[in-house]
Scaffold this active site. Structure first.
Site, PDB file in Angstrom:
ATOM      1  N   GLU A 289      -6.573   3.216  -6.143  1.00  9.13           N
ATOM      2  CA  GLU A 289      -7.777   3.325  -5.310  1.00  9.13           C
ATOM      3  C   GLU A 289      -8.673   4.525  -5.667  1.00  9.13           C
ATOM      4  O   GLU A 289      -8.376   5.524  -5.418  1.00  9.13           O
ATOM      5  CB  GLU A 289      -7.711   3.490  -3.597  1.00  9.13           C
TER       6      GLU A 289
ATOM      7  N   ASP B 139       0.853  -0.958  -0.215  1.00  7.57           N
ATOM      8  CA  ASP B 139       0.006  -0.117   0.070  1.00  7.57           C
ATOM      9  C   ASP B 139       0.795   1.470   0.125  1.00  7.57           C
ATOM     10  O   ASP B 139       1.991   1.452   0.809  1.00  7.57           O
ATOM     11  CB  ASP B 139      -0.884   0.008   1.294  1.00  7.57           C
TER      12      ASP B 139
ATOM     13  N   HIS C 251     -10.700  -3.384   3.488  1.00  7.39           N
ATOM     14  CA  HIS C 251     -10.682  -2.953   4.748  1.00  7.39           C
ATOM     15  C   HIS C 251     -11.551  -1.860   5.073  1.00  7.39           C
ATOM     16  O   HIS C 251     -11.872  -1.440   6.144  1.00  7.39           O
ATOM     17  CB  HIS C 251      -9.332  -2.585   4.939  1.00  7.39           C
TER      18      HIS C 251
END
Length: 530
Positions: free
Chosen positions: A264, A99, A325
């Site tokens: 994202e 990430d 998440h």
């Protein structure tokens, strides 16, 4: 990119590191714990592991507030632990994706300490500082994604700084070329250590309106919604100049062979696909969250797939996600039986699928007692059901205390069903959801039609969703009953063959001719004969 590229054929598995495996008994998962469980990931059949942030952080937002982009937080271990993990993963043929959180840092980052020290500091322009409005209030009406104004007053220097999330997460100024260079150097630091790619957090937020204009009101806003929905994020995100930044990130990764850039992006499809970039110069995989945001309805999902397939630019590669998440688990949204149908959908659509840890063992909604809440968003806006804690609870490995996750007290409570719903037990059950996931992934790996093959819709009605996957002479039909009553799918004239896999795992090699009958909440994959 050829169809042999690993991230086209492969399956990505997301790990929330705090909750996967604790190796030292402190109740928090860590890098050594992930390394201990790599053989499980190999047995599952996935190709790549994406790990949520592990960087040095005060943990105001559990790692999404980074204080050092080139450091490992002691909670997760050391740089030596990381090097051991990537070496062990590569030895098993697994790719490792990190990430990357470039939109904002922690307010404890040395860059921000310099930036807020004075208006004349060389790093002042590394963050977004503005004078107050004429009335002395914030510069504009932008709202934090976690509720409240997105501007924080700094008494020492007499200006506001912007934070799209917590006030402890000041936004970087990506219009500053020095910021860009520093962040690209951070990418290279990890690429040099062998990282196979990055999932880039809130990539559509990186550039803000140069004039800092107010966002327009959202006429559809309801008080039951998160406060961020009061205004349309027209000026605070998704600015045209952001594509230049994404293209620069892509070029950094292209300095290394076969790396992947995943962005994202929570945007409508027509905006999402622009992040592939001009001539595919942007993200390899702009994350497609439409299956999370669309109602679990066969007709709506069929229309969504068609719209997405039509919108992807020539040469662009699709991708699909059922959970992560930040979103309620698929089992919590649609129930246990339909979660099996969802697994078949995810792993048979054209494009790269991303699995979220725990979905393969059927973890559903976990109730978090009020005194155990950890999520800062829930604490900022209580009572709206915004907590992300339920989808971040620990993995269930066995039936021992704390499910084999830790010998200490877990940072979040486990789902009470862990005593029955755990890897050890489900691995021995030939009809379990874990067995289904393993067989789906193996089937996908065995047949190119199910990974890189063409997607061809099949006419269906009501709760039925059906499509073919084709590669060369190989043809599969996927039939999914998204309803709770039996249905029969009538196939094109002359279509016959045999069932390869049912979500109930009990119809292998069953022949059919012209039509396929499905039970309630069943999905199946069938091989068509010529």
């Amino acid at each position: 990119m050829p169809e042999t590229t690993w991230w086209k054929r492969g399956v990505v598995y997301q790990i929330y590191p705090r909750s996967f495996q604790d190796s030292n008994g402190d109740g928090i998962g860590d890098l050594a714990g992930i390394r201990q469980r790599l053989d499980y990931l190999v047995s599952l059949g996935v190709d790549a592991v994406w790990i949520s942030p592990i960087y040095t952080s005060p943990m105001a937002d559990f790692g999404y507030d980074v204080a050092d982009y080139c450091g490992i937080d002691p909670i997760f271990g050391t740089m030596k632990d990381f090097d051991r993990l990537i070496e062990a993963a590569h030895a098993r043929g697994l790719k490792l994706i990190l990430d990357f959180v470039p939109n904002h840092t922690s307010d404890q980052h040395p860059w921000f300490a310099e930036s807020r020290s004075s208006r004349t500091n060389p790093k002042r322009d590394w963050y977004i500082w503005r004078d107050s409005a004429p009335d002395g209030g914030p510069p504009n009406n932008w709202i934090s994604n976690f509720g409240g104004p997105a501007w924080e007053w700094d008494e020492a220097t007499g200006q506001y700084y912007y934070h799209a999330f917590l006030k402890e997460q000041p936004d970087l100024n990506w219009r500053n070329p020095e910021v860009r260079q520093a962040m690209y150097d951070a990418l290279r630091f990890w690429l040099d250590r062998g990282v196979d790619g990055f999932r880039v957090d809130v990539i559509w937020h990186l550039i803000k309106d140069a004039e800092f204009r107010d966002n327009p009101p959202n006429v559809a806003y309801q008080p039951s919604q998160a406060e961020i929905n009061r205004f349309l994020q027209v000026h605070s995100a998704d600015q045209p100049e952001v594509h230049e930044v994404v293209g620069e990130m892509r070029r950094v990764l292209e300095e290394y062979p076969e790396r992947v850039l995943i962005g994202e992006i929570y945007l409508p499809l027509e905006r999402l696909v622009t992040y592939y970039g001009q001539d595919l110069s942007g993200a390899h995989l702009p994350f497609n969250f439409q299956l999370i945001q669309t109602a679990w309805n066969a007709r709506e999902i069929a229309a969504l797939i068609d719209e997405y397939e039509a919108a992807i630019p020539d040469g662009g590669w699709p991708n699909w996600v059922l959970g992560n998440h930040d979103q309620p688990r698929i089992g919590a949204r649609i129930g246990k039986q339909q979660a099996r149908v969802a697994a078949m959908l995810l792993l048979t659509l054209r494009g790269t699928p991303t699995l979220y840890y725990g979905d393969e063992i059927g973890i559903g909604k976990v109730e978090i007692p009020e005194d155990a809440v950890q999520d800062p968003w829930e604490k900022n806006e209580p009572g709206l059901g915004l907590s992300r804690d339920p989808e971040r609870t620990p993995m269930h490995w066995d039936g021992s205390a704390q499910g084999g996750f830790t010998t200490g007290r877990p940072w979040l409570p486990l789902d009470p069903t862990f005593t029955q719903c755990h890897v050890e037990a489900l691995s021995k059950d030939p009809t379990s959801i874990l067995t289904l996931y393993r067989r789906l992934i193996a089937l996908r790996r065995q047949h190119l039609a199910l990974s890189v093959g063409r997607y061809v819709p099949v006419e269906a009605q009501g709760d039925m969703l059906a499509y073919e996957r084709r590669h060369g002479s190989e043809r599969f039909v996927v039939a999914l009953n998204l309803g709770h009553r039996p249905h029969t799918l009538v196939l094109p004239v002359g279509a016959n063959g045999h069932v390869v896999l049912s979500t109930f795992l009990d119809r292998d090699d069953e022949p059919f001719d012209g039509q396929v009958s499905l039970r309630a909440d069943e999905g199946l994959i069938a091989l068509l004969q010529d």
